[in-house]
Design an enzyme around this catalytic site. Sequence first.
Site, PDB file in Angstrom:
ATOM      1  N   ARG A 104      45.284   2.901 -20.338  1.00  9.86           N
ATOM      2  CA  ARG A 104      44.797   2.145 -21.496  1.00  9.86           C
ATOM      3  C   ARG A 104      43.915   1.010 -20.990  1.00  9.86           C
ATOM      4  NH1 ARG A 104      47.665  -2.779 -24.232  1.00  9.86           N
ATOM      5  NH2 ARG A 104      46.185  -3.247 -25.898  1.00  9.86           N
TER       6      ARG A 104
ATOM      7  N   HIS B 246      43.574  -3.282 -30.042  1.00  5.20           N
ATOM      8  CA  HIS B 246      44.851  -2.655 -30.412  1.00  5.20           C
ATOM      9  C   HIS B 246      44.626  -1.308 -31.096  1.00  5.20           C
ATOM     10  CE1 HIS B 246      47.000  -6.846 -30.539  1.00  5.20           C
ATOM     11  NE2 HIS B 246      47.042  -6.310 -29.330  1.00  5.20           N
TER      12      HIS B 246
ATOM     13  N   GLU C  49      52.565   3.964 -27.893  1.00  5.49           N
ATOM     14  CA  GLU C  49      51.188   4.078 -27.436  1.00  5.49           C
ATOM     15  C   GLU C  49      51.019   5.177 -26.397  1.00  5.49           C
ATOM     16  OE1 GLU C  49      48.766   0.048 -27.668  1.00  5.49           O
ATOM     17  OE2 GLU C  49      50.573  -0.222 -26.450  1.00  5.49           O
TER      18      GLU C  49
ATOM     19  N   ASN D 235      50.003   1.689 -19.010  1.00  2.00           N
ATOM     20  CA  ASN D 235      49.556   0.782 -20.076  1.00  2.00           C
ATOM     21  C   ASN D 235      49.708  -0.643 -19.548  1.00  2.00           C
ATOM     22  OD1 ASN D 235      49.170  -0.788 -22.371  1.00  2.00           O
ATOM     23  ND2 ASN D 235      50.299   0.584 -23.721  1.00  2.00           N
TER      24      ASN D 235
ATOM     25  N   ARG E  24      46.922 -17.359 -27.727  1.00  2.00           N
ATOM     26  CA  ARG E  24      45.527 -17.272 -28.147  1.00  2.00           C
ATOM     27  C   ARG E  24      45.361 -17.905 -29.529  1.00  2.00           C
ATOM     28  NH1 ARG E  24      44.688 -11.015 -27.188  1.00  2.00           N
ATOM     29  NH2 ARG E  24      46.834 -11.058 -26.418  1.00  2.00           N
TER      30      ARG E  24
END
Length: 408
Positions: free
Chosen positions: A93, A183, A386, A7, A244
Amino acid sequence: MLLLVFNAGSSSLKFDLLEWTEGRAARRLKAGAFVDRADGSGSFALESAAPAPQLPSPIRSLAAAADFVLAWLADESAHGRNLIAEIAATVHRVVHGGELFRATTRLRAAELASLGKLDELAPLHNPPALAVIATVRARLGDRLPLIGVFDTAYYAALPEAAWRYAVPDSWYRDYGVRRYGFHGTAHRYLCATARTRVLPGKPTARVVSLQLGRGCSVTATLDDDPVATSMGFTPLEGLVMGTRSGDFDPGALLHVMERAGLSPAGMRTALNTASGLGALSGGCADMQELLRREAQGDASARLAIEIFCRRARHYLGAFVCELGGVDVIAFGGGIGENSAEIRRRIVRGLEWAGISIDEDANRARDAGSIGAADSWAAVEVVRVDEASVLAEEAAALRKRAAGRRFIQ
């Protein structure tokens, strides 16, 4: 079946070696994360719950981190056997799959070439993921399947009214300009875990999930289907994030580009790496540190936190309306899981909608139920895993392809 899951984030690489058996929870054999030291050295530290292997030299890229993991897992002296020889696939991912990658996919040369064209849409995330994949291919060749799981795939069936922008139709036809959502792996886990915990067996569930970390997003899910999400064409849209900007008037963007002579590349860098909490606070993008500075009277830290929580509360309220009510609100991610104060501030003010938290439970827990006894909606904190979702997706792909030579 053993699956090695990578990931890759913008400044970290998580890895998990999982033993996968259908119908059972994945068993984690090895796990760790390479995290940017953020000390100006440009190197990554290895974090692991178990004793971590000794790094022979500084790790200065995620590709080098992946190469170290592969060599370490193949070391028979460390594990008693070559674990790499036993894995069935590596699973990766990938944040942005664009229009082409709408489901979990085996990645060969052609798919990787197509993925490379999406780098500019997720410049913080796709390039590191592809660098890790290239490292795996270089070390293992084509012996093992490389399987890509895409954040955007979770949102492939969004209603058109949720993904279409009010811009010239040619922008979508020619350039693929639409809302993709991101996400997805985290939100899938958040929704499934929260529903199982709070509403086992209930046929209909309205869930608003907040994945709050370095990057942040909110998703509204009805049953198993996302119906709205905060991130858009790129991972820039929506909430205020570490570096961001989140939602930003395109008119202001054009104004600055024209007045300052800023190039598209310069604007991309500014919005991705020089905005968000860091810009508001004067350089700090870490929420824990911002809360500490706020407590010491730092006005810029206080403002950054207030804007962050206000934006998250705005989306939470909007998505409750989108769903016609809410059964579960789920918090995940580094901030969502670890900051009781941020959770409290986001939910604060929603009492009019019957939503409230138990202050003692919120302070005491980093996972579990924190909703007040009289809250109309459950409020849950979920430790997002995840890797288990990525492994499940890869196993499902292999099962669908059983008997086909291309996946064996």
